[in-house]
Motif scaffolding. Structure first.
Motif, PDB file in Angstrom:
ATOM      1  N   PRO A   1      -8.811  24.943 -25.292  1.00 54.62           N
ATOM      2  CA  PRO A   1      -8.250  26.177 -25.441  1.00 54.62           C
ATOM      3  C   PRO A   1      -8.883  27.057 -26.641  1.00 54.62           C
ATOM      4  CG  PRO A   1      -6.188  24.827 -25.164  1.00 54.62           C
ATOM      5  CD  PRO A   1      -7.536  24.098 -25.266  1.00 54.62           C
ATOM      6  N   ASP A   2      -9.260  26.558 -27.759  1.00 50.15           N
ATOM      7  CA  ASP A   2      -9.758  26.870 -28.629  1.00 50.15           C
ATOM      8  C   ASP A   2     -11.377  27.146 -28.384  1.00 50.15           C
ATOM      9  OD1 ASP A   2     -11.001  24.732 -29.005  1.00 50.15           O
ATOM     10  OD2 ASP A   2     -10.102  24.250 -30.813  1.00 50.15           O
ATOM     11  N   GLY A   3     -12.090  26.912 -27.221  1.00 46.56           N
ATOM     12  CA  GLY A   3     -13.393  26.931 -26.989  1.00 46.56           C
ATOM     13  C   GLY A   3     -14.336  25.953 -26.979  1.00 46.56           C
ATOM     14  N   ARG A   4     -13.786  25.039 -27.707  1.00 49.89           N
ATOM     15  CA  ARG A   4     -14.434  23.462 -27.977  1.00 49.89           C
ATOM     16  C   ARG A   4     -14.886  22.955 -26.730  1.00 49.89           C
ATOM     17  NH1 ARG A   4     -11.827  19.606 -30.229  1.00 49.89           N
ATOM     18  NH2 ARG A   4      -9.967  20.759 -30.148  1.00 49.89           N
ATOM     19  N   VAL A   5     -16.272  22.725 -26.566  1.00 50.24           N
ATOM     20  CA  VAL A   5     -16.482  21.895 -25.228  1.00 50.24           C
ATOM     21  C   VAL A   5     -17.308  20.793 -25.410  1.00 50.24           C
ATOM     22  CG1 VAL A   5     -16.836  24.126 -24.147  1.00 50.24           C
ATOM     23  CG2 VAL A   5     -18.648  23.141 -24.984  1.00 50.24           C
ATOM     24  N   GLU A   6     -17.296  19.831 -24.508  1.00 48.63           N
ATOM     25  CA  GLU A   6     -18.074  18.508 -24.564  1.00 48.63           C
ATOM     26  C   GLU A   6     -18.359  18.124 -23.286  1.00 48.63           C
ATOM     27  OE1 GLU A   6     -15.288  14.611 -24.139  1.00 48.63           O
ATOM     28  OE2 GLU A   6     -15.503  15.380 -26.368  1.00 48.63           O
ATOM     29  N   THR A   7     -19.383  17.561 -23.189  1.00 47.43           N
ATOM     30  CA  THR A   7     -19.922  16.626 -21.864  1.00 47.43           C
ATOM     31  C   THR A   7     -20.502  15.384 -22.325  1.00 47.43           C
ATOM     32  OG1 THR A   7     -21.405  16.884 -19.875  1.00 47.43           O
ATOM     33  CG2 THR A   7     -22.124  17.702 -22.038  1.00 47.43           C
ATOM     34  N   ARG A   8     -20.369  14.394 -21.249  1.00 45.83           N
ATOM     35  CA  ARG A   8     -20.600  12.851 -21.552  1.00 45.83           C
ATOM     36  C   ARG A   8     -21.456  12.363 -20.714  1.00 45.83           C
ATOM     37  NH1 ARG A   8     -17.614  10.225 -25.588  1.00 45.83           N
ATOM     38  NH2 ARG A   8     -16.169  11.327 -26.584  1.00 45.83           N
ATOM     39  N   PRO A   9     -22.704  12.699 -20.636  1.00 42.74           N
ATOM     40  CA  PRO A   9     -23.720  12.324 -19.617  1.00 42.74           C
ATOM     41  C   PRO A   9     -23.866  10.673 -19.675  1.00 42.74           C
ATOM     42  CG  PRO A   9     -24.902  13.358 -21.150  1.00 42.74           C
ATOM     43  CD  PRO A   9     -23.336  13.330 -21.422  1.00 42.74           C
ATOM     44  N   ILE A  10     -23.900  10.066 -18.324  1.00 44.23           N
ATOM     45  CA  ILE A  10     -24.390   8.801 -18.272  1.00 44.23           C
ATOM     46  C   ILE A  10     -25.822   8.817 -17.614  1.00 44.23           C
ATOM     47  CG2 ILE A  10     -23.575   6.591 -16.797  1.00 44.23           C
ATOM     48  CD1 ILE A  10     -20.914   7.147 -17.145  1.00 44.23           C
ATOM     49  N   LYS A  11     -26.451   7.968 -18.147  1.00 40.12           N
ATOM     50  CA  LYS A  11     -27.785   7.530 -17.707  1.00 40.12           C
ATOM     51  C   LYS A  11     -28.334   6.300 -18.328  1.00 40.12           C
ATOM     52  CE  LYS A  11     -29.322   9.865 -15.080  1.00 40.12           C
ATOM     53  NZ  LYS A  11     -29.204   9.777 -13.676  1.00 40.12           N
ATOM     54  N   GLY A  12     -28.400   5.264 -17.574  1.00 37.97           N
ATOM     55  CA  GLY A  12     -28.658   3.917 -17.570  1.00 37.97           C
ATOM     56  C   GLY A  12     -27.561   2.890 -17.424  1.00 37.97           C
ATOM     57  N   THR A  13     -27.749   1.974 -16.519  1.00 39.51           N
ATOM     58  CA  THR A  13     -26.787   1.002 -16.230  1.00 39.51           C
ATOM     59  C   THR A  13     -27.216  -0.347 -15.871  1.00 39.51           C
ATOM     60  OG1 THR A  13     -25.978   2.828 -14.428  1.00 39.51           O
ATOM     61  CG2 THR A  13     -25.373   0.657 -13.927  1.00 39.51           C
ATOM     62  N   ARG A  14     -26.471  -1.263 -16.219  1.00 38.01           N
ATOM     63  CA  ARG A  14     -26.665  -2.639 -15.969  1.00 38.01           C
ATOM     64  C   ARG A  14     -25.563  -3.182 -15.465  1.00 38.01           C
ATOM     65  NH1 ARG A  14     -30.792  -1.014 -17.134  1.00 38.01           N
ATOM     66  NH2 ARG A  14     -32.514  -1.888 -18.334  1.00 38.01           N
ATOM     67  N   PRO A  15     -25.588  -4.409 -14.629  1.00 37.11           N
ATOM     68  CA  PRO A  15     -24.311  -5.061 -14.136  1.00 37.11           C
ATOM     69  C   PRO A  15     -23.628  -5.998 -15.323  1.00 37.11           C
ATOM     70  CG  PRO A  15     -26.367  -6.257 -13.290  1.00 37.11           C
ATOM     71  CD  PRO A  15     -26.850  -4.850 -13.955  1.00 37.11           C
ATOM     72  N   ARG A  16     -22.420  -6.138 -15.138  1.00 38.51           N
ATOM     73  CA  ARG A  16     -21.675  -7.062 -16.025  1.00 38.51           C
ATOM     74  C   ARG A  16     -22.342  -8.458 -15.608  1.00 38.51           C
ATOM     75  NH1 ARG A  16     -17.281  -5.134 -18.881  1.00 38.51           N
ATOM     76  NH2 ARG A  16     -17.951  -7.181 -19.988  1.00 38.51           N
ATOM     77  N   GLY A  17     -22.269  -9.495 -16.591  1.00 38.97           N
ATOM     78  CA  GLY A  17     -22.818 -10.830 -16.336  1.00 38.97           C
ATOM     79  C   GLY A  17     -21.844 -11.827 -15.818  1.00 38.97           C
ATOM     80  N   GLN A  18     -22.149 -12.973 -15.552  1.00 35.17           N
ATOM     81  CA  GLN A  18     -21.159 -13.772 -14.924  1.00 35.17           C
ATOM     82  C   GLN A  18     -20.695 -14.829 -16.244  1.00 35.17           C
ATOM     83  OE1 GLN A  18     -19.961 -13.947 -11.560  1.00 35.17           O
ATOM     84  NE2 GLN A  18     -21.144 -12.245 -11.473  1.00 35.17           N
ATOM     85  N   THR A  19     -21.210 -14.839 -17.145  1.00 33.37           N
ATOM     86  CA  THR A  19     -20.837 -15.578 -18.332  1.00 33.37           C
ATOM     87  C   THR A  19     -21.068 -14.555 -19.502  1.00 33.37           C
ATOM     88  OG1 THR A  19     -23.152 -16.414 -18.847  1.00 33.37           O
ATOM     89  CG2 THR A  19     -21.967 -17.580 -17.149  1.00 33.37           C
ATOM     90  N   PRO A  20     -20.238 -14.983 -20.670  1.00 32.95           N
ATOM     91  CA  PRO A  20     -20.494 -13.934 -21.758  1.00 32.95           C
ATOM     92  C   PRO A  20     -21.975 -13.846 -22.458  1.00 32.95           C
ATOM     93  CG  PRO A  20     -18.619 -15.599 -22.087  1.00 32.95           C
ATOM     94  CD  PRO A  20     -19.171 -16.107 -20.690  1.00 32.95           C
ATOM     95  N   GLU A  21     -22.731 -15.020 -22.098  1.00 33.45           N
ATOM     96  CA  GLU A  21     -23.961 -15.021 -22.710  1.00 33.45           C
ATOM     97  C   GLU A  21     -24.900 -13.984 -21.562  1.00 33.45           C
ATOM     98  OE1 GLU A  21     -22.042 -18.561 -23.951  1.00 33.45           O
ATOM     99  OE2 GLU A  21     -22.340 -17.883 -22.014  1.00 33.45           O
ATOM    100  N   GLU A  22     -24.818 -14.155 -20.302  1.00 31.00           N
ATOM    101  CA  GLU A  22     -25.241 -13.233 -19.225  1.00 31.00           C
ATOM    102  C   GLU A  22     -24.903 -11.836 -19.611  1.00 31.00           C
ATOM    103  OE1 GLU A  22     -26.656 -13.257 -14.760  1.00 31.00           O
ATOM    104  OE2 GLU A  22     -24.259 -13.449 -15.323  1.00 31.00           O
ATOM    105  N   ASP A  23     -23.537 -11.711 -19.948  1.00 29.82           N
ATOM    106  CA  ASP A  23     -23.016 -10.237 -20.194  1.00 29.82           C
ATOM    107  C   ASP A  23     -23.834  -9.635 -21.301  1.00 29.82           C
ATOM    108  OD1 ASP A  23     -21.241  -8.344 -19.119  1.00 29.82           O
ATOM    109  OD2 ASP A  23     -20.239  -8.622 -20.907  1.00 29.82           O
ATOM    110  N   GLN A  24     -23.903 -10.151 -22.570  1.00 35.64           N
ATOM    111  CA  GLN A  24     -24.503  -9.818 -23.632  1.00 35.64           C
ATOM    112  C   GLN A  24     -26.015  -9.585 -23.485  1.00 35.64           C
ATOM    113  OE1 GLN A  24     -22.645  -9.572 -26.701  1.00 35.64           O
ATOM    114  NE2 GLN A  24     -24.771  -8.346 -27.185  1.00 35.64           N
ATOM    115  N   HIS A  25     -26.600 -10.436 -22.428  1.00 30.76           N
ATOM    116  CA  HIS A  25     -27.851 -10.209 -22.413  1.00 30.76           C
ATOM    117  C   HIS A  25     -28.224  -8.836 -21.626  1.00 30.76           C
ATOM    118  CE1 HIS A  25     -31.888 -10.654 -20.838  1.00 30.76           C
ATOM    119  NE2 HIS A  25     -31.390 -10.315 -19.246  1.00 30.76           N
ATOM    120  N   TYR A  26     -27.285  -8.460 -20.557  1.00 30.38           N
ATOM    121  CA  TYR A  26     -27.444  -7.157 -20.055  1.00 30.38           C
ATOM    122  C   TYR A  26     -26.932  -6.115 -21.027  1.00 30.38           C
ATOM    123  CZ  TYR A  26     -27.854  -9.275 -15.395  1.00 30.38           C
ATOM    124  OH  TYR A  26     -28.296  -9.913 -14.234  1.00 30.38           O
TER     125      TYR A  26
END
Length: 450
Positions: free
Chosen positions: A257-282
């Protein structure tokens, strides 16, 4: 119907209710909508909102009806109860703007088939809302309502949302099939590459649509999706025999209401890993990908330019660049752009100036949209449009309608897309479109391939 929200507004504290319980309370009423944060631990996911029974519905099908949008500028009576001033929505306009609503503001070719033929914009004027504050563990009924409605909603909130005995079980009657073959996608990819090499564009978002037929309860389908997937800007919206089931990870535009605006664009995607190590790699791969960072920066620049059309000169900032956000099945690279609306500008001016979101078109936006219209066989409809609201306080919040199913004529449609740049690889991009939708589709069709 009246286009005014009654000035006799109220606020009533109810027992704490989950988003599932909010939808259960309103789903038998006309035109129910749930905005479901799904991330209560995050400030962006603090609230869930449910509405139904709008006093007026605004539908726009063509530029000839564009003046109807002026209704969204008309001030609504404020709700001044101090105990609910922190709530984001206390009554106002809520609904969707389709991706193709961009045709209302720009000249675009007419080539792709408009086979869904849904309104370009559909917004309802909702006089009351159920709002849950997940942090404070409170649920409020706010707006203009009578004691009978309050009692009815309370009874539904206290009933089990699992029991749906009055509806046929949801099931697919045919599996999901793409409107582009593997070969057709790769051919379209090469056409995009030719335009990129010629300097027509720097980035183009190319998508394919997956369609299945179904029968039974879409409420049950939503329950299946939400039991497996969390998303900070999710939404369920139903009207007539149509519905939207959105598991969006992306905020498009917020205006305070005070006029402040924001946008949060997403660009860049990787799948989640099957293991913690694979997830950290992604995670590491995405954070250090020069290609994804360049694409993200390109869209940040586009959005800075869009915001600059309606914001005060010098007010636009980028407080967060290339931040990693992790969701149920994917990691995303997200940036944060802010600004201050110029004096005399309305949140509707902001929405029109930025629509549709640059993160799902490409750059330059208009040329990218022309290319999309040329290559994608069917109009995007609500995919890559926005779902959200304009509150009576002047607050506005809309998502980007990705990870979104459209239900129409007993068919479910869902899209997967990605931004293409000069150094993109066709097979990799094709596989990414599957990464973005396969985990959604498998909630409803477990046999859908990787």
């Amino acid at each position: 119907m009246s286009n005014k929200v009654s000035a006799s507004t109220k606020a009533q504290l109810l027992p704490y209710a989950s988003a599932t319980e909010l939808l259960h309370a309103v789903r038998h009423l006309p035109d129910p909508i749930l905005l479901d944060s799904c991330h209560p631990s995050d400030n962006a996911g603090r609230f869930s909102i449910a509405c139904a029974t709008p006093t007026e519905v605004l539908e726009i099908h063509s530029a000839a009806e564009l003046l109807l949008l002026e209704k969204l500028r008309q001030p609504l009576p404020p709700l001044t109860a101090p105990e609910i001033q922190h709530l984001p929505f206390t009554g106002g306009w809520m609904g969707y703007w389709s991706y193709d609503a961009g045709r209302l503001f720009e000249q675009l070719p007419q080539q792709a088939e408009d086979d869904l033929a849904l309104p370009l914009i559909r917004m309802g004027l909702y006089p009351w809302a159920l709002v849950t504050d997940h942090q404070l563990q409170q649920t409020w009924l706010v707006g203009s309502f009578n004691p009978e409605l309050a009692e009815q909603l309370l009874q539904h909130l206290q009933a089990s949302p699992i029991q749906v005995a009055d509806e046929a079980d949801f099931q697919l009657t045919n599996p999901f099939v793409s409107n582009l073959s593997h070969q057709a996608y790769l051919e379209h990819f090469e056409q995009v590459q030719a335009w990129l090499r010629s300097g027509d564009a720097y980035q183009v978002n190319l998508a394919q649509r997956f369609t299945a037929s179904y029968k039974g309860s879409l409420y049950q389908a939503w329950q299946q999706l939400r039991s497996d997937i969390n998303a900070p800007w999710a939404a369920f919206m139903q009207w007539q025999d149509k519905a939207l089931l959105s598991l969006s990870p992306e905020r498009f535009l917020l205006a305070e209401p005070d006029g402040r605006v924001e946008t949060r664009p997403i660009k860049g995607t990787r799948p989640r890993g099957q293991t913690p190590e694979e997830d950290q790699h992604y995670r590491d791969e995405l954070l250090h990908s020069a290609k994804d960072r360049a694409e993200n920066l390109m869209i940040v620049d586009l959005l800075r330019n869009d915001l600059g059309r309606v914001c005060e000169p010098g007010s636009i900032r980028v407080p967060q660049l290339f931040a990693l956000e992790s969701h149920t099945n994917v990691h995303h690279l997200v940036s944060h752009v802010t600004g201050q609306l110029a004096p005399g500008k309305h949140p509707l001016d902001l929405l029109q100036a930025c629509f549709p979101g640059g993160s799902i078109t490409g750059a330059p936006k208009l040329r990218a949209m022309e290319i999309i219209e040329t290559l994608e066989p069917c109009r995007r409809s609500i995919y890559c449009g926005s779902i959200g609201y304009l509150d009576r306080s002047g607050r506005m919040d809309f998502n980007i309608a990705i990870r979104t199913f459209i239900a129409s004529d007993n068919q479910l449609h869902v899209w997967g897309g990605g931004g293409l740049v000069a150094d993109s690889d066709g097979q990799t991009e094709y596989e990414e479109t599957f990464h973005k939708v396969s985990w959604l589709i498998r909630c409803l069709q477990p046999t859908f391939p990787d």
